[in-house]
Design an enzyme around this catalytic site. Structure first.
Site, PDB file in Angstrom:
ATOM      1  N   GLY A 123       0.742  -1.395  -0.138  1.00 41.93           N
ATOM      2  CA  GLY A 123      -0.081  -0.024   0.037  1.00 41.93           C
ATOM      3  C   GLY A 123       0.672   1.230  -0.297  1.00 41.93           C
ATOM      4  O   GLY A 123       1.886   1.255   0.866  1.00 41.93           O
ATOM      5  N   ARG A 144       1.190  -4.983  -5.799  1.00 43.40           N
ATOM      6  CA  ARG A 144       1.209  -6.173  -4.970  1.00 43.40           C
ATOM      7  C   ARG A 144       1.683  -7.280  -6.236  1.00 43.40           C
ATOM      8  O   ARG A 144       1.267  -7.219  -7.223  1.00 43.40           O
ATOM      9  CB  ARG A 144      -0.126  -6.556  -4.160  1.00 43.40           C
ATOM     10  CG  ARG A 144      -0.204  -5.334  -3.295  1.00 43.40           C
ATOM     11  CD  ARG A 144      -1.369  -5.830  -2.560  1.00 43.40           C
ATOM     12  NE  ARG A 144      -1.070  -5.203  -1.120  1.00 43.40           N
ATOM     13  CZ  ARG A 144      -1.812  -4.035  -0.807  1.00 43.40           C
ATOM     14  NH1 ARG A 144      -2.568  -3.382  -1.595  1.00 43.40           N
ATOM     15  NH2 ARG A 144      -1.568  -3.228   0.073  1.00 43.40           N
ATOM     16  N   ASP A 172       4.408  -4.803   6.040  1.00 45.72           N
ATOM     17  CA  ASP A 172       5.080  -6.025   6.718  1.00 45.72           C
ATOM     18  C   ASP A 172       5.111  -6.933   5.699  1.00 45.72           C
ATOM     19  O   ASP A 172       6.072  -8.068   5.401  1.00 45.72           O
ATOM     20  CB  ASP A 172       4.102  -6.681   7.886  1.00 45.72           C
ATOM     21  CG  ASP A 172       2.616  -6.348   7.604  1.00 45.72           C
ATOM     22  OD1 ASP A 172       2.311  -6.293   6.364  1.00 45.72           O
ATOM     23  OD2 ASP A 172       1.882  -6.993   8.527  1.00 45.72           O
ATOM     24  N   THR A 228       4.170   2.786   5.781  1.00 44.46           N
ATOM     25  CA  THR A 228       2.669   2.484   5.811  1.00 44.46           C
ATOM     26  C   THR A 228       1.869   3.481   6.746  1.00 44.46           C
ATOM     27  O   THR A 228       2.359   3.819   7.510  1.00 44.46           O
ATOM     28  CB  THR A 228       2.509   0.815   6.184  1.00 44.46           C
ATOM     29  OG1 THR A 228       1.320   0.499   6.536  1.00 44.46           O
ATOM     30  CG2 THR A 228       3.505   0.486   7.411  1.00 44.46           C
ATOM     31  N   ASP A 284      -0.385   2.473   8.619  1.00 43.41           N
ATOM     32  CA  ASP A 284      -0.871   1.705   9.567  1.00 43.41           C
ATOM     33  C   ASP A 284      -0.057   1.775  11.103  1.00 43.41           C
ATOM     34  O   ASP A 284      -0.421   1.393  11.925  1.00 43.41           O
ATOM     35  CB  ASP A 284      -1.097   0.204   9.236  1.00 43.41           C
ATOM     36  CG  ASP A 284      -1.817  -0.048   7.864  1.00 43.41           C
ATOM     37  OD1 ASP A 284      -2.605   0.845   7.522  1.00 43.41           O
ATOM     38  OD2 ASP A 284      -1.830  -1.180   7.475  1.00 43.41           O
ATOM     39  N   ASP A 339       1.968  -0.131  12.135  1.00 39.17           N
ATOM     40  CA  ASP A 339       1.839  -1.501  12.682  1.00 39.17           C
ATOM     41  C   ASP A 339       3.051  -2.350  12.644  1.00 39.17           C
ATOM     42  O   ASP A 339       2.990  -3.397  12.592  1.00 39.17           O
ATOM     43  CB  ASP A 339       0.766  -2.475  12.050  1.00 39.17           C
ATOM     44  CG  ASP A 339       0.847  -2.348  10.398  1.00 39.17           C
ATOM     45  OD1 ASP A 339       1.862  -1.884  10.194  1.00 39.17           O
ATOM     46  OD2 ASP A 339       0.287  -3.301   9.804  1.00 39.17           O
ATOM     47  N   ARG A 374      -5.902  -1.772   8.447  1.00 36.94           N
ATOM     48  CA  ARG A 374      -5.725  -3.328   8.446  1.00 36.94           C
ATOM     49  C   ARG A 374      -6.108  -3.773   9.604  1.00 36.94           C
ATOM     50  O   ARG A 374      -7.105  -3.395  10.287  1.00 36.94           O
ATOM     51  CB  ARG A 374      -4.340  -3.630   7.867  1.00 36.94           C
ATOM     52  CG  ARG A 374      -4.276  -3.200   6.390  1.00 36.94           C
ATOM     53  CD  ARG A 374      -3.848  -4.180   5.550  1.00 36.94           C
ATOM     54  NE  ARG A 374      -2.452  -4.832   5.808  1.00 36.94           N
ATOM     55  CZ  ARG A 374      -1.828  -5.249   4.979  1.00 36.94           C
ATOM     56  NH1 ARG A 374      -2.221  -5.658   3.767  1.00 36.94           N
ATOM     57  NH2 ARG A 374      -0.409  -5.912   5.184  1.00 36.94           N
TER      58      ARG A 374
HETATM   59  P1  ATP Z   1       0.733  -2.144   3.738  1.00 38.08           P
HETATM   60  O1  ATP Z   1       1.077  -2.673   4.893  1.00 38.08           O
HETATM   61  O2  ATP Z   1       0.838  -0.880   3.363  1.00 38.08           O
HETATM   62  O3  ATP Z   1      -0.532  -2.971   2.670  1.00 38.08           O
HETATM   63  P2  ATP Z   1       2.728  -4.276   2.708  1.00 38.08           P
HETATM   64  O4  ATP Z   1       3.992  -4.127   2.353  1.00 38.08           O
HETATM   65  O5  ATP Z   1       2.268  -5.231   4.029  1.00 38.08           O
HETATM   66  O6  ATP Z   1       2.029  -2.955   2.789  1.00 38.08           O
HETATM   67  P3  ATP Z   1       1.587  -6.438   1.088  1.00 38.08           P
HETATM   68  O7  ATP Z   1       0.591  -6.153  -0.052  1.00 38.08           O
HETATM   69  O8  ATP Z   1       1.208  -7.017   2.181  1.00 38.08           O
HETATM   70  O9  ATP Z   1       1.703  -4.931   1.444  1.00 38.08           O
HETATM   71  O10 ATP Z   1       2.858  -6.876   0.512  1.00 38.08           O
HETATM   72  C1  ATP Z   1       3.578  -6.353  -0.600  1.00 38.08           C
HETATM   73  C2  ATP Z   1       4.274  -7.525  -1.438  1.00 38.08           C
HETATM   74  O11 ATP Z   1       5.080  -8.364  -0.780  1.00 38.08           O
HETATM   75  C3  ATP Z   1       3.098  -8.621  -1.842  1.00 38.08           C
HETATM   76  O12 ATP Z   1       2.404  -8.311  -3.187  1.00 38.08           O
HETATM   77  C4  ATP Z   1       4.097  -9.588  -2.253  1.00 38.08           C
HETATM   78  O13 ATP Z   1       4.634  -9.480  -3.461  1.00 38.08           O
HETATM   79  C5  ATP Z   1       5.290  -9.665  -1.519  1.00 38.08           C
HETATM   80  N1  ATP Z   1       5.129 -10.571  -0.086  1.00 38.08           N
HETATM   81  C6  ATP Z   1       4.128 -10.693   0.870  1.00 38.08           C
HETATM   82  N2  ATP Z   1       4.400 -11.667   1.750  1.00 38.08           N
HETATM   83  C7  ATP Z   1       5.509 -12.501   0.965  1.00 38.08           C
HETATM   84  C8  ATP Z   1       5.842 -13.802   1.125  1.00 38.08           C
HETATM   85  N3  ATP Z   1       5.555 -14.473   2.206  1.00 38.08           N
HETATM   86  N4  ATP Z   1       6.871 -14.203   0.317  1.00 38.08           N
HETATM   87  C9  ATP Z   1       7.342 -13.367  -0.829  1.00 38.08           C
HETATM   88  N5  ATP Z   1       6.787 -12.328  -1.197  1.00 38.08           N
HETATM   89  C10 ATP Z   1       5.718 -11.632  -0.201  1.00 38.08           C
END
Ligand code: ATP
Length: 326
Positions: free
Chosen positions: A14, A75, A106, A129, A131, A133, A175
């Site tokens: 995000g 994503r 995360d 982020t 959040d 978090d 979230r």
């Molecule tokens: P936000 O908290 O703002 O949503 P975020 O970084 O948590 O941001 P996510 O969509 O959860 O956003 O993760 C971003 C990208 O990280 C995913 O689309 C994926 O490509 C990668 N990712 C997440 N989990 C894994 C995993 N277990 N193994 C490999 N890649 C991952």
């Protein structure tokens, strides 16, 4: 001192206000140390597809004040597979990128951790982020701007609530974390907050509304999107209306306005500090760590720790909402 020649920087997951300020800081700090920077567009998706752009002083001019991310974000399910990650690594080698700065939340760090363990490339992360978090930083980049956006919106809602003697149920982002709801609940004088970390529940909310001061002409209840008391603000609103038919109840979902807008001064400074610190961390041999700020000092937290434990909620802050809305 590790000899790094070309840092790849990307934003992922995000978006959050202040990501541009972080990109700028990485680029400018790297130049300060004579390191090249490659921008990777659209997060892990663009990495696998070879969407690489050389960055220079100019490419980050006039972006510190802009919301969103000039590198775009995405994503990417492909990166969750070993083949997807191998493909991404091959692209990095092809473009001579020998270190990475990942800006995200995360999920981004979970991916970075797996990647950094599979391939011999140092990766550090910046907490981007709204959040808030992540463990290992007092605040994440974007949180301060987002809570100020919420406060501004709720103040406006309060004006109309007051004019019509209404009760507003306002849903905010976060979230599965209630940190946006908690802080904005205090700052807007909310009657009650519903967050995943506390057990207020429907009964608790009904009690607050039933036994709270009777002469109030407007009421605000802030609901975190991750709260499971009733399944979102609409459902909470329906149940409140059912229980208190004499209240004129309205629902407002603030939604994506919380992710946009010019970053606040706090977010710009945070992003600038951790962005520069990330470049220095890579030079000093750090890897698989998130760079945050704790009590004003740069802090290095292993990815697995940053992502596994959400920041705790201070029960005194929850009490404060109740105490001050009398
Ligand atoms: P936000 O908290 O703002 O949503 P975020 O970084 O948590 O941001 P996510 O969509 O959860 O956003 O993760 C971003 C990208 O990280 C995913 O689309 C994926 O490509 C990668 N990712 C997440 N989990 C894994 C995993 N277990 N193994 C490999 N890649 C991952």
């Amino acid at each position: 001192m590790t000899q790094i020649k070309n840092i790849g920087v990307f934003t992922s997951g995000g978006d959050a206000p202040g990501m541009n300020a972080a990109i700028r800081a990485v680029v400018r700090a790297a130049m300060y140390y004579g390191i090249e920077v490659t921008g990777i567009r659209r997060g892990y998706d663009g990495m696998g597809k070879g969407e690489f752009v050389p960055m220079n002083r100019k490419s980050v001019s006039n972006i510190i004040q802009r919301g969103g991310t000039i590198l775009k974000t995405a994503r990417c399910d492909n990166f969750r597979t070993p083949e997807g990650r191998k493909n991404a690594y091959e692209q990095l080698v092809k473009h001579k990128v020998d270190a990475l700065v990942a800006i995200g939340g995360d999920g981004t760090f979970t991916g970075a951790k797996v990647f950094g363990n599979e391939f011999d490339i140092p990766v550090v992360g910046l907490p981007g982020t709204i959040d808030n978090d992540l463990v290992g930083t007092d605040f994440t980049i974007g949180y301060d701007t987002a809570i100020n956006t919420v406060v501004d919106a709720v103040d406006k809602i309060r004006d109309t609530a007051e004019s019509h003697d209404r009760l507003f149920i306002v849903e905010v982002m976060g979230r599965d974390s209630g940190l946006i709801a908690l802080r904005t609940g205090i700052a807007t004088g909310a009657e009650a907050i519903l967050i995943p970390e506390s057990k207020t529940g429907l009964e608790g909310l009904f009690n607050r509304l039933e036994f709270g001061r009777k002469d109030k002409t407007s009421r605000i209840v802030i609901v975190a999107e991750g709260d499971d008391t009733a399944g979102g603000a609409f459902e909470v609103g329906r149940l409140v209306q059912e229980k208190f038919p004499n209240y004129d109840t309205r629902i407002s979902i603030l939604g994506h306005i919380q992710r946009g807008g010019a970053p606040s001064c706090m977010d710009r400074v945070l992003a600038s500090r951790v962005g520069a610190a990330a470049v220095e961390a890579l030079r000093d041999g750090h890897r698989n760590e998130m760079i945050g700020l704790i009590n004003g000092e740069v802090a290095y937290t292993p990815f697995e720790h940053a992502i596994k434990h959400h920041q705790g909620i201070d029960p005194n802050m929850i009490k404060l909402v109740e105490m001050l809305s009398m």
